[in-house]
Design a protein around this motif. Structure first.
Motif, mmCIF file in Angstrom:
data_model
loop_
_atom_site.group_PDB
_atom_site.id
_atom_site.type_symbol
_atom_site.label_atom_id
_atom_site.label_comp_id
_atom_site.label_asym_id
_atom_site.label_seq_id
_atom_site.Cartn_x
_atom_site.Cartn_y
_atom_site.Cartn_z
ATOM 1 N N VAL A 6 -63.968 53.636 60.711
ATOM 2 C CA VAL A 6 -63.970 52.877 61.967
ATOM 3 C C VAL A 6 -63.554 53.765 63.131
ATOM 4 N N PHE A 7 -62.509 54.555 62.928
ATOM 5 C CA PHE A 7 -62.012 55.396 64.007
ATOM 6 C C PHE A 7 -62.671 56.770 64.035
ATOM 7 N N GLY A 8 -63.726 56.934 63.212
ATOM 8 C CA GLY A 8 -64.534 58.137 63.245
ATOM 9 C C GLY A 8 -65.882 57.799 63.851
ATOM 10 N N ARG A 9 -66.932 57.886 63.030
ATOM 11 C CA ARG A 9 -68.275 57.597 63.537
ATOM 12 C C ARG A 9 -68.481 56.125 63.841
ATOM 13 N N GLY A 10 -67.626 55.252 63.277
ATOM 14 C CA GLY A 10 -67.779 53.821 63.542
ATOM 15 C C GLY A 10 -67.380 53.411 64.942
ATOM 16 N N PHE A 11 -66.650 54.281 65.626
ATOM 17 C CA PHE A 11 -66.194 53.959 66.976
ATOM 18 C C PHE A 11 -67.376 53.747 67.925
ATOM 19 N N LYS A 12 -68.364 54.636 67.826
ATOM 20 C CA LYS A 12 -69.552 54.519 68.678
ATOM 21 C C LYS A 12 -70.361 53.280 68.314
ATOM 22 N N LEU A 13 -70.386 52.963 67.009
ATOM 23 C CA LEU A 13 -71.125 51.785 66.566
ATOM 24 C C LEU A 13 -70.551 50.514 67.186
ATOM 25 N N LEU A 14 -69.237 50.400 67.212
ATOM 26 C CA LEU A 14 -68.602 49.217 67.795
ATOM 27 C C LEU A 14 -68.861 49.114 69.292
ATOM 28 N N ASP A 15 -69.111 50.252 69.908
ATOM 29 C CA ASP A 15 -69.322 50.264 71.363
ATOM 30 C C ASP A 15 -70.775 50.014 71.745
ATOM 31 N N SER A 16 -71.632 49.887 70.727
ATOM 32 C CA SER A 16 -73.058 49.683 71.004
ATOM 33 C C SER A 16 -73.324 48.254 71.459
ATOM 34 N N SER A 17 -74.357 48.068 72.219
ATOM 35 C CA SER A 17 -74.704 46.739 72.739
ATOM 36 C C SER A 17 -75.109 45.792 71.617
ATOM 37 N N PHE A 18 -75.749 46.325 70.564
ATOM 38 C CA PHE A 18 -76.177 45.474 69.451
ATOM 39 C C PHE A 18 -74.982 44.824 68.765
ATOM 40 N N VAL A 19 -73.947 45.612 68.483
ATOM 41 C CA VAL A 19 -72.757 45.084 67.825
ATOM 42 C C VAL A 19 -72.034 44.098 68.728
ATOM 43 N N LYS A 20 -71.916 44.435 69.984
ATOM 44 C CA LYS A 20 -71.205 43.548 70.913
ATOM 45 C C LYS A 20 -71.888 42.190 71.034
ATOM 46 N N GLU A 21 -73.211 42.184 70.911
ATOM 47 C CA GLU A 21 -73.962 40.925 71.026
ATOM 48 C C GLU A 21 -73.958 40.118 69.732
ATOM 49 N N ASN A 22 -73.802 40.791 68.583
ATOM 50 C CA ASN A 22 -73.938 40.095 67.303
ATOM 51 C C ASN A 22 -72.638 39.992 66.496
ATOM 52 N N LEU A 23 -71.591 40.660 66.936
ATOM 53 C CA LEU A 23 -70.328 40.625 66.202
ATOM 54 C C LEU A 23 -69.728 39.228 66.239
ATOM 55 N N CYS A 24 -69.377 38.693 65.061
ATOM 56 C CA CYS A 24 -68.809 37.341 65.008
ATOM 57 C C CYS A 24 -67.342 37.330 64.622
ATOM 58 N N ALA A 25 -66.814 38.430 64.037
ATOM 59 C CA ALA A 25 -65.398 38.473 63.661
ATOM 60 C C ALA A 25 -65.012 39.882 63.234
ATOM 61 N N ILE A 26 -63.736 40.172 63.336
ATOM 62 C CA ILE A 26 -63.163 41.381 62.744
ATOM 63 C C ILE A 26 -62.349 40.930 61.533
ATOM 64 N N VAL A 27 -62.733 41.383 60.362
ATOM 65 C CA VAL A 27 -62.076 40.970 59.128
ATOM 66 C C VAL A 27 -61.375 42.178 58.504
ATOM 67 N N VAL A 28 -60.089 42.038 58.284
ATOM 68 C CA VAL A 28 -59.301 43.088 57.641
ATOM 69 C C VAL A 28 -58.962 42.626 56.231
ATOM 70 N N ASP A 29 -59.669 43.183 55.251
ATOM 71 C CA ASP A 29 -59.381 42.830 53.854
ATOM 72 C C ASP A 29 -58.239 43.709 53.344
ATOM 73 N N GLU A 30 -57.541 43.213 52.320
ATOM 74 C CA GLU A 30 -56.377 43.923 51.766
ATOM 75 C C GLU A 30 -55.423 44.337 52.895
ATOM 76 N N SER A 31 -55.107 43.378 53.746
ATOM 77 C CA SER A 31 -54.352 43.691 54.967
ATOM 78 C C SER A 31 -52.921 44.132 54.701
ATOM 79 N N HIS A 32 -52.417 43.920 53.485
ATOM 80 C CA HIS A 32 -51.072 44.421 53.194
ATOM 81 C C HIS A 32 -51.008 45.946 53.253
ATOM 82 N N CYS A 33 -52.174 46.604 53.212
ATOM 83 C CA CYS A 33 -52.215 48.063 53.329
ATOM 84 C C CYS A 33 -51.763 48.534 54.708
ATOM 85 N N ILE A 34 -51.836 47.641 55.699
ATOM 86 C CA ILE A 34 -51.332 47.985 57.029
ATOM 87 C C ILE A 34 -49.861 48.363 56.937
ATOM 88 N N VAL A 35 -49.129 47.606 56.141
ATOM 89 C CA VAL A 35 -47.690 47.834 55.993
ATOM 90 C C VAL A 35 -47.417 48.959 55.004
#
Length: 456
Positions: A6-35
């Motif tokens: 996400v913070f590599g090549r995915g950064f540009k993908l998130l900034d694209s107009s296609f993603v911005k128009e079609n993105l419905c949610a940000i889902v963080v699976d196995e979120s305990h890994c944050i901690v």
């Protein structure tokens, strides 16, 4: 996609107009890994720091895009940490208890460090029963333990398709074979030696036993890994095995409490870290709940008190079964504890500050607090230096501790004769050969000779 992507090549993908128009949610699976992986600790940098940056994604998408965090095992404290990290201010929480009523929890102490000895009976069972062996996972704390177990089984079992290893450096093709086998209840692999790498997102079918060779780092890891058993609802077992030297590994205070606990229901102990209210079922038959409840169960079921782990005593371990050899009062135990802690402090003072900072006091001193407490508890059963060495792990300080024990406690029933035997075995032989009437005089003379030599 992974946080690193996400913070590599995915950064540009998130900034694209296609993603911005079609993105419905940000889902963080196995979120305990944050901690667990995304945050710095007092002494270590984050293992995967990008997990701790996931909240940045919210600034890249429209504000109305919802954020969903999913996890199967998170304590109350971890949930709060996740919400804070993802800046979720007014979340809708949907929680289910991780309590699995069909899992029986047990803790077993074995006076052994050789993994091939600890699991000798399981190896014999696999050799005898083959693919009819109840599917079993052994979670180890290191690659070396997995490797040692695999090699010991390979020496005795010709069919290598019956067992396998799974850890971080296992080849991808082999990992796929293991995952495919475990996706099939009748898969060929019946025993798996694994580290925590065999964890998140794994679909395990038909697993009946999970053995932990030493406790994992914390309660969350233990509940998640023990949850690999009984996913079909059938009765299953999770056994935590305490081997000689287990306390050299990094273990959280709460996890240490769990393994030392001898009174509280293990299920209740585990679940209270996940639930704000007590939802632990009281309807479980005690002998099906945990080893502690089984001891209190009044059922006459034949296997009510058994643990599904057979440990084959070696000659060495049989010698480690201790019996009372001296009377010790509570006051004397307190004095012994003070003296041992004093010795521990003296040892720490002798080592460099860098070692203390990096390894912690238990590892640096070689005198773990848990071993000190266990020794004080069982000090009335320590009759010799060899018993102390075989039963406890003090990593090079056994002789110093034995001296403290002998100086602090009343003499054991056998300590005087053992000490004399170690110093003058030929003198003992001479005493045995003497006339019975001369025995007392000869014994007194031998003691005087021993004292005189030690003074010189």
């Amino acid at each position: 996609m992974s946080p690193e992507t996400v913070f590599g090549r995915g950064f540009k993908l998130l900034d694209s107009s296609f993603v911005k128009e079609n993105l419905c949610a940000i889902v963080v699976d196995e979120s305990h890994c944050i901690v667990k992986w995304g945050q710095n600790s007092d002494r270590l940098k984050a293992f995967r720091s990008e997990y701790g940056r996931l909240a940045e994604l919210r600034s890249m998408v429209p504000s109305q895009i919802p954020v969903v965090a999913l996890t199967a095992t998170s304590t109350i404290a971890t949930r709060k940490n996740i919400l804070t990290s993802l800046t979720m201010t007014q979340p809708a929480l949907i929680t289910l208890s991780p309590d699995r009523k069909n899992i029986k929890y047990s803790v077993m102490d074995v006076p052994e460090s050789d993994t091939s000895c600890i699991f000798a009976e399981l190896c014999n069972e696999l050799k005898r029963d083959g693919r009819q062996t109840a599917r079993t996972i052994i979670f180890a704390r290191s690659h070396n333990q997995c490797s040692d177990l695999y090699k010991s089984f390979k020496k005795k079992i010709n069919d290598v398709n019956l067992f396998a290893m799974f850890h971080l450096t296992t080849e991808d093709c082999r990992k796929e074979e293991v995952l495919k086998s475990f996706g099939d209840e009748n898969g060929s692999i019946r025993v798996l030696f694994a580290t925590m790498a065999f964890g998140m997102g794994v679909n395990c079918r038909g697993v009946r036993r999970v053995y932990h060779l030493g406790p994992p780092e914390d309660i969350e890891d233990y509940v998640q890994e023990s949850g690999r058993v009984g996913r079909d609802g059938e009765d299953s077992h999770a056994v935590l095995i305490l081997f000689k030297g287990w306390n050299r590994c990094k273990v959280s205070p709460k996890m240490k409490e769990y393994v030392k606990n001898e009174e509280i229901c293990r299920r209740k102990f585990l679940m209270e870290t996940f639930e704000e209210d007590d939802r632990t079922s009281c309807k479980i038959i005690p002998h099906s709940c945990c080893d502690i409840c089984a001891q209190k169960c009044e059922c006459r079921v034949d296997d009510a008190h058994t643990i599904p782990f057979k440990y084959c005593d070696t000659v060495q371990s049989q010698s480690q079964h201790m019996t009372t050899c001296r009377d010790v009062s509570d006051e004397e135990r307190e004095v012994l504890l003070d003296q041992l802690l004093l010795l521990r402090g003296e040892v720490l003072a002798r080592v460099s500050g860098a070692g203390y900072t990096l390894a912690g006091a238990d590892v640096t001193s070689g005198i773990p607090i848990s071993e000190v407490e266990a020794l004080v508890k069982n000090c009335d059963k320590i009759d010799s230096l060899s018993t102390l060495c075989n039963r406890f792990s003090f990593f090079g300080h056994e002789e110093e501790i034995w001296i403290v024990l002998e100086d602090t406690l009343p003499p054991s029933q056998t300590s005087q004769s053992i000490a004399l035997q170690e110093l003058h075995p030929t003198v003992i032989d001479d005493i045995i050969d003497t006339d019975e009437s001369d025995t007392n005089d000869e014994y007194a003379e031998a003691v005087l000779m021993s004292d005189a030599e030690s003074d010189n």
